[in-house]
Design a protein around this motif. Sequence first.
Motif, PDB file in Angstrom:
ATOM      1  N   LEU A 275       0.837  -1.199   0.000  1.00  0.00           N
ATOM      2  CA  LEU A 275       0.000   0.000   0.000  1.00  0.00           C
ATOM      3  C   LEU A 275       0.870   1.247   0.000  1.00  0.00           C
ATOM      4  O   LEU A 275       1.806   1.345   0.789  1.00  0.00           O
ATOM      5  N   ASN A 276       0.568   2.184  -0.902  1.00  0.00           N
ATOM      6  CA  ASN A 276       1.306   3.437  -0.853  1.00  0.00           C
ATOM      7  C   ASN A 276       0.613   4.432   0.077  1.00  0.00           C
ATOM      8  O   ASN A 276       1.173   5.446   0.462  1.00  0.00           O
ATOM      9  N   PRO A 278      -2.905   4.346   3.197  1.00  0.00           N
ATOM     10  CA  PRO A 278      -3.903   3.461   3.814  1.00  0.00           C
ATOM     11  C   PRO A 278      -5.157   3.384   2.954  1.00  0.00           C
ATOM     12  O   PRO A 278      -5.672   4.417   2.530  1.00  0.00           O
ATOM     13  N   PHE A 311      -6.584  -0.316   7.141  1.00  0.00           N
ATOM     14  CA  PHE A 311      -6.705   1.127   7.293  1.00  0.00           C
ATOM     15  C   PHE A 311      -6.512   1.526   8.751  1.00  0.00           C
ATOM     16  O   PHE A 311      -6.448   2.691   9.097  1.00  0.00           O
TER      17      PHE A 311
ATOM     18  N   MET B   1       6.022   2.157   0.095  1.00  0.00           N
ATOM     19  CA  MET B   1       6.041   3.147   1.184  1.00  0.00           C
ATOM     20  C   MET B   1       4.603   3.514   1.585  1.00  0.00           C
ATOM     21  O   MET B   1       3.751   3.705   0.746  1.00  0.00           O
ATOM     22  N   TYR B   2       4.352   3.589   2.874  1.00  0.00           N
ATOM     23  CA  TYR B   2       3.022   3.799   3.411  1.00  0.00           C
ATOM     24  C   TYR B   2       2.897   5.252   3.879  1.00  0.00           C
ATOM     25  O   TYR B   2       3.663   5.710   4.705  1.00  0.00           O
ATOM     26  N   ASN B   3       1.966   5.966   3.292  1.00  0.00           N
ATOM     27  CA  ASN B   3       1.908   7.407   3.559  1.00  0.00           C
ATOM     28  C   ASN B   3       0.450   7.851   3.670  1.00  0.00           C
ATOM     29  O   ASN B   3      -0.331   7.683   2.741  1.00  0.00           O
ATOM     30  N   ASP B   4       0.068   8.394   4.814  1.00  0.00           N
ATOM     31  CA  ASP B   4      -1.328   8.814   4.948  1.00  0.00           C
ATOM     32  C   ASP B   4      -1.484  10.332   4.845  1.00  0.00           C
ATOM     33  O   ASP B   4      -2.516  10.882   5.177  1.00  0.00           O
ATOM     34  N   THR B   6      -0.680  12.043   1.902  1.00  0.00           N
ATOM     35  CA  THR B   6      -0.870  12.443   0.504  1.00  0.00           C
ATOM     36  C   THR B   6      -1.832  11.498  -0.212  1.00  0.00           C
ATOM     37  O   THR B   6      -2.156  10.434   0.298  1.00  0.00           O
ATOM     38  N   PHE B   8      -3.202   9.610  -4.064  1.00  0.00           N
ATOM     39  CA  PHE B   8      -2.712   9.057  -5.326  1.00  0.00           C
ATOM     40  C   PHE B   8      -3.851   8.970  -6.340  1.00  0.00           C
ATOM     41  O   PHE B   8      -5.015   9.149  -6.000  1.00  0.00           O
ATOM     42  N   CYS B  52      -9.511   5.199  -0.085  1.00  0.00           N
ATOM     43  CA  CYS B  52      -8.709   5.925   0.923  1.00  0.00           C
ATOM     44  C   CYS B  52      -9.597   6.613   1.940  1.00  0.00           C
ATOM     45  O   CYS B  52      -9.108   7.341   2.793  1.00  0.00           O
TER      46      CYS B  52
END
Lengths: 325, 240
Positions: A275-276, A278, A311, B1-4, B6, B8, B52
Motif C-alpha cells: 500500500l502506498n 492506507p 486502514f 512506502m506507506y503514507n497517509d 498524501t 494518489f 482511501c
Amino acid sequence: MSKEEFLFKYLNSVLLGVSQLSDTVPMGGKNYLEITCDNSFEKMFDQYKNSFNPASNEAIDLCRAWIAMMEDERFCDKNDYEFNNEGDFVKITVNKANCFYNEYCIEAREKNLPVVCPRMLSCRWIATKFSGRQYQLTTEEFSDTNRCMGAIYPEETISEILSVEGDNITFAGERAIVLSTHAYGILIKTIYNYAPHLLERVLFESTYYSSLAQYERIKNNFKNNHDTLEHLLRTIERLGNIRYEIVEYDELNMRAVIRGYNSYMAAIFKDNDLLNTPKTSCASGRGRLAAYFSGAWGEEIVCEEVKCEAFGDDYCEFILLPKRL
Amino acid sequence: MYNDKTGFFGIHGIDNLIGEGLTYGSQIMIKGKSGVGKSVLASQFVKETMACRDNCIYVCCDESPKEMRSYLKQYGLHPLPYEEAGRLIFIDAYSLEPTGKNYFSSEDGLEKYLSLEKKVIENMQNGYRTRIVVDSLSTLFLGRDQQEIMEFHRYRLKLLKKLNIIAMDLMVDEVLDESMFKLSAHLYDVIINMYYAGTLERPIRALHLGKMKSGKFDSSQLFYSIDPNIGLIITQNLAS
C-alpha cells in the motif's frame, strides 16, 4: 464409584476432549466430531451386527433395529427412544433422564464447544449405512425438559474437514495445500511487482469463482439462504481466514452488512508493503461475499468494503447490494 | 512506502511517477481529446478516493450522474453505499432541467457555480478529506468570456487549495482554444495531457505527465490501454 460408572465418566471425558480438539483444528468443529463418532459407531456395529435385524431398509426401521441391537447388549433401553415418520423426516425423541452422555453434553454446551448427541447421531449413521441415502441430523435447542428432540432427513453430507489421504491433504474431497501467510504474501507481492494493475482483479475474481463453486456444492443442505450463508461464513472462519459477523441481513431488499475481524488479507497488504497509502484492501473478501450472496439471492450482488483493518479500523466492513441499483 | 498524508491516482505507472503522492490542496489538470480516456482516469481516481476514505464531489458536465454511476460500476465501484454515507456527491451540471438540490444550469453564471460548489463542500463536514472532480471544466466555460473564466479559475483554485482539497479538472481539447489552456496551465500543480500517438492506422494512446510548479519530477510519457473492467493500464513507461 462402580466400574461402570467410572467407564461412563471416562467416556464423557473422552467426548469432551474430542470436542475441545475439534474446536481447535482447522475445519474441525461439529463435522469433525460427527466423523469421529461415526467411526466409533462402525466399530460397535461390526462387533454386534449379528443381532441387527431391521424390518426393512426404511430409515425408521433401521433406527429401531439399531436401538434394539444396543439394548440386547444392555447399552441402552429402547423404551427411552421414540421414532415417528413425518414425510422424509424420522422424528426422534430421547428420554434424557437415563442418558449417560449428560455430563459431556452439559459441559460442552457451557463451554460453547461443538457438541453432538451420540444417541441421535448413531441413528443418522445407521440410516445412511443401510438405506442407500445420506442422512443429516437436526436437533432441537437443548432445553430443561426431560426429553431431547431431533430428526434425521435425507440430504447430502457436507464433507469439509481437512484430512490426510496417503501423501496428500484433502479438503472437501479435493487435494489441498497449506500455505503460510508469509509464502502467500510473497505470491501476492510477486503479482504486484509484475502486474500491479491486475492484483485487485486477480484476488477478487479468483475468490469470487471459487466461492461460487463452494456455494453451489452446499446450497441444498440448508433450509434457508441465511443458514447457508452462516455456514459458509463459519467455514471461512474455521479456516482461519477471517471471522465474519452478519450485522444486517435484509433478504427482501437484498441488502446486508458484514463485518470481518482478523482479516489475513489486510495483514498481508500491510506486512508486504503493498500500500502506498492506507486504503481498503480486502479484494478477496469482497469477491467471496459477492459470490455467496449472488448465489443465495439469485442475482448479481456487489460488495463494497467501507472499513478495513489495513486502514487501522477495528474491523473490515462490507456492504452487499444488487449491482442493478 | 506507506503514507497517509498524501493522495494518489490509483493508477500504477502514474502513481510511481508522483513519488510520495499529491499533497491535499493539489490541483490536477487532465487534458485531452474526446474519447481518449479522461473520464476513465477520473473513475479510477474516484475509486481510489473511496478506498482511501476521502470524500468525493463529482461534477458531471458532459454526461449525466446516472451515466457516471454506471461508469463507476464498470470499473468496480458501486457508488450507492458511498452516496448514502454522504461521502460521494454528484453535482449535475449536465441535465437541461433541474434534477435536485445539487443542480447547476449552464445558463447560470460561474459565480453561481462557485457558490454551489462551496455549499456542497461545507455540507460534507464529516471529518474526512475531500477531493473534487469536474468532468469537464472546459464545458462549464463554454460561451463565457476569457476574463470571467480566468477570474473564476484563479479564485476557485485558491479556495480549494486553502480548503486542502485535491481538485481534478478535466479539459477537452476541442472545446477551448490553446491560449486558454496555456493561461490555465500555470494554475495547476500537475498536468496530464492524454493524446493519440502512433500512426493514423494504428493509433496508440499515450499520456504526458508534468508537474508545473515545484519541479520535483520530470515530465514523462506513458503509453496506456483501456481495459473495460480495470480502466487505464499503463503498458510502457518511457520516462526520460
